[in-house]
Motif scaffolding. Structure first.
Motif, PDB file in Angstrom:
ATOM      1  N   ILE A 129    -102.773 -83.581 -78.705  1.00  0.00           N
ATOM      2  CA  ILE A 129    -102.416 -84.041 -77.359  1.00  0.00           C
ATOM      3  C   ILE A 129    -103.656 -84.499 -76.595  1.00  0.00           C
ATOM      4  CG2 ILE A 129    -101.506 -83.303 -75.118  1.00  0.00           C
ATOM      5  CD1 ILE A 129     -99.627 -81.422 -76.673  1.00  0.00           C
ATOM      6  N   MET A 130    -104.766 -83.766 -76.762  1.00  0.00           N
ATOM      7  CA  MET A 130    -105.981 -84.071 -76.012  1.00  0.00           C
ATOM      8  C   MET A 130    -106.775 -85.239 -76.590  1.00  0.00           C
ATOM      9  SD  MET A 130    -107.280 -80.217 -75.285  1.00  0.00           S
ATOM     10  CE  MET A 130    -108.404 -80.517 -73.946  1.00  0.00           C
ATOM     11  N   ASP A 166     -99.957 -76.972 -68.274  1.00  0.00           N
ATOM     12  CA  ASP A 166     -98.599 -76.813 -68.781  1.00  0.00           C
ATOM     13  C   ASP A 166     -98.190 -77.936 -69.725  1.00  0.00           C
ATOM     14  OD1 ASP A 166     -98.510 -78.747 -66.834  1.00  0.00           O
ATOM     15  OD2 ASP A 166     -96.737 -77.957 -65.828  1.00  0.00           O
ATOM     16  N   ARG A 167     -98.967 -79.002 -69.809  1.00  0.00           N
ATOM     17  CA  ARG A 167     -98.637 -80.082 -70.748  1.00  0.00           C
ATOM     18  C   ARG A 167     -99.094 -79.773 -72.166  1.00  0.00           C
ATOM     19  NH1 ARG A 167    -102.197 -85.011 -68.642  1.00  0.00           N
ATOM     20  NH2 ARG A 167    -101.933 -83.899 -66.712  1.00  0.00           N
TER      21      ARG A 167
END
Length: 70
Positions: free
Chosen positions: A25-26, A13-14
């Motif tokens: 993000i990763m 969910d992030r």
């Protein structure tokens, strides 16, 4: 000798937005934006992979995540 075992389980969910945003993000440090250095340690008997990431530039962007394989 004590081991620091502060791993957290992967939470999907992030991750939100487009493919480029999820990659950011990763793969990027949340503090300085540099690319993170990722290392993986598989445990096929228990079906998980421990991922450790670290920012080489600032040293702050480190995280430890457990990915479930099944």
């Amino acid at each position: 000798m004590s081991k620091n075992t502060d791993f957290e389980f992967e939470k999907y969910d992030r991750y939100w937005g487009s493919c480029e945003n999820v990659k950011k993000i990763m793969d990027q440090c949340p503090y300085c934006g540099s690319k993170l250095l990722l290392s993986h340690l598989p445990d096929y008997k228990n079906l998980f992979v421990q991922e450790t990431s670290r920012c080489i530039d600032c040293g702050k962007g480190s995280k430890k995540i457990i990915h479930i394989l099944n």
